[in-house]
Scaffold this active site. Structure first.
Site, PDB file in Angstrom:
ATOM      1  N   ASN A 148     -28.213  78.672   6.706  1.00  0.00           N
ATOM      2  CA  ASN A 148     -27.150  77.931   6.012  1.00  0.00           C
ATOM      3  C   ASN A 148     -27.730  76.647   5.433  1.00  0.00           C
ATOM      4  OD1 ASN A 148     -26.808  75.708   8.030  1.00  0.00           O
ATOM      5  ND2 ASN A 148     -26.336  77.459   9.337  1.00  0.00           N
TER       6      ASN A 148
ATOM      7  N   ASP B  90     -21.984  80.496  22.086  1.00  0.00           N
ATOM      8  CA  ASP B  90     -21.618  79.140  21.657  1.00  0.00           C
ATOM      9  C   ASP B  90     -22.333  78.136  22.568  1.00  0.00           C
ATOM     10  OD1 ASP B  90     -20.286  76.613  21.271  1.00  0.00           O
ATOM     11  OD2 ASP B  90     -18.758  77.743  20.167  1.00  0.00           O
TER      12      ASP B  90
HETATM   13  N1  CTP Z   1     -21.802  75.314  17.996  1.00  0.00           N
HETATM   14  C1  CTP Z   1     -22.708  75.727  18.966  1.00  0.00           C
HETATM   15  N2  CTP Z   1     -23.023  77.051  19.082  1.00  0.00           N
HETATM   16  C2  CTP Z   1     -22.465  77.966  18.270  1.00  0.00           C
HETATM   17  C3  CTP Z   1     -21.560  77.553  17.268  1.00  0.00           C
HETATM   18  C4  CTP Z   1     -21.248  76.221  17.152  1.00  0.00           C
HETATM   19  O1  CTP Z   1     -23.219  74.892  19.705  1.00  0.00           O
HETATM   20  N3  CTP Z   1     -22.811  79.227  18.399  1.00  0.00           N
HETATM   21  C5  CTP Z   1     -21.449  73.909  17.912  1.00  0.00           C
HETATM   22  C6  CTP Z   1     -21.908  73.196  16.669  1.00  0.00           C
HETATM   23  O2  CTP Z   1     -23.177  72.602  16.865  1.00  0.00           O
HETATM   24  C7  CTP Z   1     -20.818  72.171  16.468  1.00  0.00           C
HETATM   25  C8  CTP Z   1     -19.587  72.812  16.994  1.00  0.00           C
HETATM   26  O3  CTP Z   1     -20.055  73.842  17.869  1.00  0.00           O
HETATM   27  O4  CTP Z   1     -21.025  71.021  17.267  1.00  0.00           O
HETATM   28  C9  CTP Z   1     -18.673  73.373  15.943  1.00  0.00           C
HETATM   29  O5  CTP Z   1     -19.201  74.506  15.409  1.00  0.00           O
HETATM   30  P1  CTP Z   1     -18.477  75.399  14.303  1.00  0.00           P
HETATM   31  O6  CTP Z   1     -19.372  76.527  13.978  1.00  0.00           O
HETATM   32  O7  CTP Z   1     -18.074  74.548  13.182  1.00  0.00           O
HETATM   33  O8  CTP Z   1     -17.242  75.872  15.062  1.00  0.00           O
HETATM   34  P2  CTP Z   1     -16.841  77.278  15.420  1.00  0.00           P
HETATM   35  O9  CTP Z   1     -16.337  77.162  16.789  1.00  0.00           O
HETATM   36  O10 CTP Z   1     -17.949  78.241  15.223  1.00  0.00           O
HETATM   37  O11 CTP Z   1     -15.659  77.572  14.409  1.00  0.00           O
HETATM   38  P3  CTP Z   1     -15.687  78.005  12.853  1.00  0.00           P
HETATM   39  O12 CTP Z   1     -17.040  78.568  12.531  1.00  0.00           O
HETATM   40  O13 CTP Z   1     -14.611  78.989  12.799  1.00  0.00           O
HETATM   41  O14 CTP Z   1     -15.369  76.776  12.071  1.00  0.00           O
END
Ligand code: CTP
Length: 413
Positions: free
Chosen positions: A221, A319
């Protein structure tokens, strides 16, 4: 002597420094250092030893600082003839760069037979710190006499900046190089930051992840990692011990920050989870890929001319942030929410879903790769907008917010 009025919004704005030069070939770097310090907003009074004047002239340093250089304790320009007292009472710090082996020896022994050492010995130690940037041949740096003298000046309250290691003017390679001008400038900037996270350990993820499809392709990304690297720097400047787990980015590691490079979300997870229990604060700025291809081909997937396109099956990545927040006890966890719209609502939703005390929302597409950003801080109590500013200034503000919350929660860590 009149001190030029510095610029207060710059990182060294409002600071008045004495820059001392003792004799050494590294004096050629001191002119650039002086430029960097004044560009950063400091007003700088240069003081040079006789030996330093053999390497670079006071004319250069006067032109760059806008102030006459002081080279002698017998300089009669000061009305009270006490330049050594006046200069050290006006200064926020004395930086000696280069600090030669001989100069460090003089300070270690408390000798004050020329202007610069006299000034250092006469300074009020509580209000005018002494920072030394050693510069000498590697054998001189390693010599037992220098080791003794360095230990003594440190015990007497001086601070060392460097030295660095690498090619030396004499043709040898090793420890003893003076730090580069920009490194010394950044050390000075860090020195003056309030130590709000002193004694704390901060773990941070930054940048994108790269999820391989085959040995030459992958999914990633547009995260540049700049915000995360700025937070790592700001936390280190605030006195924290910082470990930065970085996805693939082309950024220099902030000084004194430990960096672990990873590629994929799984690698980031594997790097972070075993470390996290030892940290006081975890900040997830990484744009972690939510999904990865179920399998990565061992060999490059070839186009066979049939017109049939490969189909990729995806599986969800763990996550990282939510997993760290589930530790018992968890570090103080800060999440980032990079959204394309409706920042406040999505950020609050993440605060609740991932059980976080603080989420920082921003508009991802508007900030990826840029040097500035604007943030929205969301916690259980409310919201605070940090208007558009450079990422380092925002990072320092976020560090203040984190430190304030750690203090409020009475965290013993
Ligand atoms: N994050 C993480 N591990 C993942 C996905 C996200 O640690 N697999 C962390 C990111 O570093 C950030 C936060 O979670 O601090 C938000 O991530 P984001 O991807 O924006 O949120 P999501 O929960 O994945 O929701 P969406 O993609 O639907 O916005």
């Amino acid at each position: 002597m009149s001190i030029p009025v510095p610029h207060s919004t710059l990182p060294l704005g409002g600071r008045h420094l004495v820059l001392g030069l003792s004799g050494g070939i590294a004096c050629y770097k001191s002119a650039e250092l002086l430029r960097e310090l004044t560009r950063a907003g400091a007003s700088v009074q240069v003081v040079m030893t006789d030996a330093a004047c053999h390497f670079i002239t006071p004319v250069t340093m006067q032109a760059l600082s806008g102030l006459p250089v002081v080279t002698s304790q017998w300089d009669a320009r000061e009305p009270n003839n006490m330049a050594h007292i006046n200069l050290s009472r006006e200064a926020d710090a004395i930086l000696v760069a280069p600090a030669s082996a001989d100069f460090i020896a003089q300070i270690a022994q408390g000798r004050a037979d020329e202007m610069l050492s006299l000034l250092c010995i006469a300074r009020p130690v509580e209000s005018c710190p002494l920072l030394l940037a050693p510069a000498m041949n590697r054998e001189m740096w390693a010599h037992p006499a220098t080791r003794r003298n360095v230990a003594q000046v440190l015990a007497d309250g001086a601070l060392l900046l460097g030295p660095g290691s690498g090619d030396q003017a004499c043709g040898e390679v090793g420890d003893g190089r003076m730090l580069e001008a920009t490194e010394l400038r950044d050390e000075l900037i860090a020195f003056f930051q309030p130590k709000l996270l002193a004694g704390k350990r901060l773990l941070i993820t930054a940048g994108p992840t790269f999820e391989p499809i085959d040995p030459v392709r992958g999914i990633t990304n547009r995260s540049s990692g700049k915000m995360g690297f700025a937070i790592a720097r700001a936390a280190q400047e605030a006195g924290a011990e910082v470990t930065l787990v970085a996805g693939p980015v082309a950024l220099a590691t902030p000084r004194h920050v430990r960096r672990i490079d990873v590629q994929s979300a799984l690698q980031m997870f594997d790097a972070v989870l075993p470390l996290a229990p030892g940290f006081d604060v975890f900040v997830g700025t990484a744009a972690v890929a939510d999904w990865r291809p179920v399998t990565a081909a061992d060999q490059k997937i070839k186009k066979d001319g049939s017109g049939v396109v490969p189909t990729l099956a995806f599986t969800e990545n763990p996550d990282i942030l939510a997993s760290v927040a589930r530790l018992n006890p968890p570090p103080f966890c800060v999440g980032f929410a990079a959204e394309s719209q409706d920042v406040a609502r999505h950020a609050r939703e993440k605060l609740v879903r991932k059980h976080l005390p603080l989420v920082v929302g921003n508009l991802g597409p508007a900030t990826f790769g840029r040097d500035d950003n604007s943030l929205l801080l969301i916690d259980a109590e409310g919201e605070r907008a940090l208007p558009t500013a450079d990422k380092l200034s925002l990072a320092r503000e976020l560090v203040r917010e984190i430190a304030e919350r750690l203090g409020r929660s009475g965290s013993p860590a």
